[in-house]
Design a protein around this motif. Structure first.
Motif, PDB file in Angstrom:
ATOM      1  N   VAL A 116      40.596  51.489  38.323  1.00 22.50           N
ATOM      2  CA  VAL A 116      41.817  52.129  38.803  1.00 22.50           C
ATOM      3  C   VAL A 116      42.688  51.125  39.560  1.00 22.50           C
ATOM      4  CG1 VAL A 116      42.719  53.914  40.342  1.00 22.50           C
ATOM      5  CG2 VAL A 116      40.761  54.413  38.866  1.00 22.50           C
ATOM      6  N   THR A 121      44.015  54.499  33.922  1.00 23.27           N
ATOM      7  CA  THR A 121      44.166  55.913  34.248  1.00 23.27           C
ATOM      8  C   THR A 121      42.809  56.495  34.611  1.00 23.27           C
ATOM      9  OG1 THR A 121      43.767  56.672  31.988  1.00 23.27           O
ATOM     10  CG2 THR A 121      46.047  56.096  32.585  1.00 23.27           C
ATOM     11  N   ASP A 124      40.725  57.129  31.439  1.00 18.59           N
ATOM     12  CA  ASP A 124      40.161  55.897  30.874  1.00 18.59           C
ATOM     13  C   ASP A 124      38.997  55.391  31.727  1.00 18.59           C
ATOM     14  OD1 ASP A 124      41.920  55.921  28.779  1.00 18.59           O
ATOM     15  OD2 ASP A 124      43.340  54.515  29.705  1.00 18.59           O
TER      16      ASP A 124
END
Length: 283
Positions: A116, A121, A124
């Motif tokens: 992150v 995201t 993901d």
């Protein structure tokens, strides 16, 4: 050889309190290189400077002179802002799996955090967490557990997974198995070897134990009081060491055979290494 990391004549002083105090030189002209996909074992006793060298590569200690180049770029004195993108390429596995993981975070959050931070995201990151756990041999349900729910070996597997999250090209392994029992050590070392074969990652493997480093390294560099005193292939350094200090390190490694252990103790008594001896042989 496709050189990934190049350290050239690196020197480092730590400041000492007092106006007239001479700052101690912790690293004294270190020169070494690591190729892509290679493991260099860096061995020495406590105070030899090996961890300081690892910290310098990671940007956590400021060199006084010399250069560190990664993939051809000079990274010796990068600011924190300019160094941040390097996190994708250079990662670290710390010594203590009990303190290197945040006890208040679930494993999924620990593994997702670097992803992150690099702009992934949440969706993901969650997908990557499942893949990382599988890569280090942990079940999918480990994602929702806390570090305290795992054994030492399992925690170190989580630490390894975290270091792999950004698909780095180099991992600095700072005594990654010294806090583990012998059986768990072997499993973690085998895991690191398997990951290297699969991903092509390079390791700077820092340890005090020549027996451990022989298992994972292609080459070995031996440090004593801030200097490299011997380098060579893992087979040569561990089977036919040329320096008395290296021979002492080999004899210091424990063995399960009490007779052999007794012989090693006697041999060590005859190989008392002085600073003059070691420095003379290293030049």
């Amino acid at each position: 050889m496709n050189t990934l990391l190049q350290v050239s004549d690196l020197r480092l002083h730590y400041p000492r309190v007092g106006l007239r105090a001479t700052p101690p030189e912790v690293l004294r002209g270190i020169t070494l290189q690591i190729a892509a996909g290679e493991t260099l074992g860096l061995v020495g006793e406590s105070g030899s400077g090996k961890t300081t060298l690892g910290r310098a590569v990671l940007g956590l200690a400021e060199p006084s002179a010399g250069a560190i180049r990664f993939a051809g770029a000079d990274i010796t004195h990068l600011s924190a802002k300019r160094r941040r993108p390097l996190a994708k390429d250079i990662q670290v596995i710390f010594q203590d799996p009990y303190s290197s993981l945040n006890p208040a975070m679930q494993i999924a959050d620990i593994l997702a955090e670097p992803l992150v931070a690099q702009g992934a995201t949440a969706a993901d990151a969650r997908g990557s967490v499942r893949s990382l756990l599988d890569k280090v041999g942990l079940p999918a349900d480990a994602a929702r557990r806390y570090p305290r729910e795992f054994s030492g070996g399992q925690r170190q597997r989580v630490a390894i997974a975290r270091s792999l999250a950004l698909r780095p090209r180099l991992i600095v392994c700072d005594e990654p198995v010294s806090a583990l029992d012998l059986t768990t050590q072997a499993r973690v070392l085998d895991l690191l070897i398997d990951i290297q074969r699969e991903t092509g990652v390079a390791y700077l493997f820092i340890t005090h134990d020549l027996q451990v480093v022989r298992h994972v390294s292609h080459r070995i560099a031996v440090m004593y009081q801030g200097e490299l005193v011997e380098t060579g292939s893992a087979a040569d350094v561990t089977s036919n060491p040329q320096n008395e200090y290296t021979r002492n390190l080999l004899l210091a490694s424990p063995t399960a055979d009490p007779d052999r252990q007794r012989e090693r103790r006697e041999l060590r008594r005859t190989l008392r290494v002085t600073t003059t001896n070691v420095v003379t042989q290293s030049r």
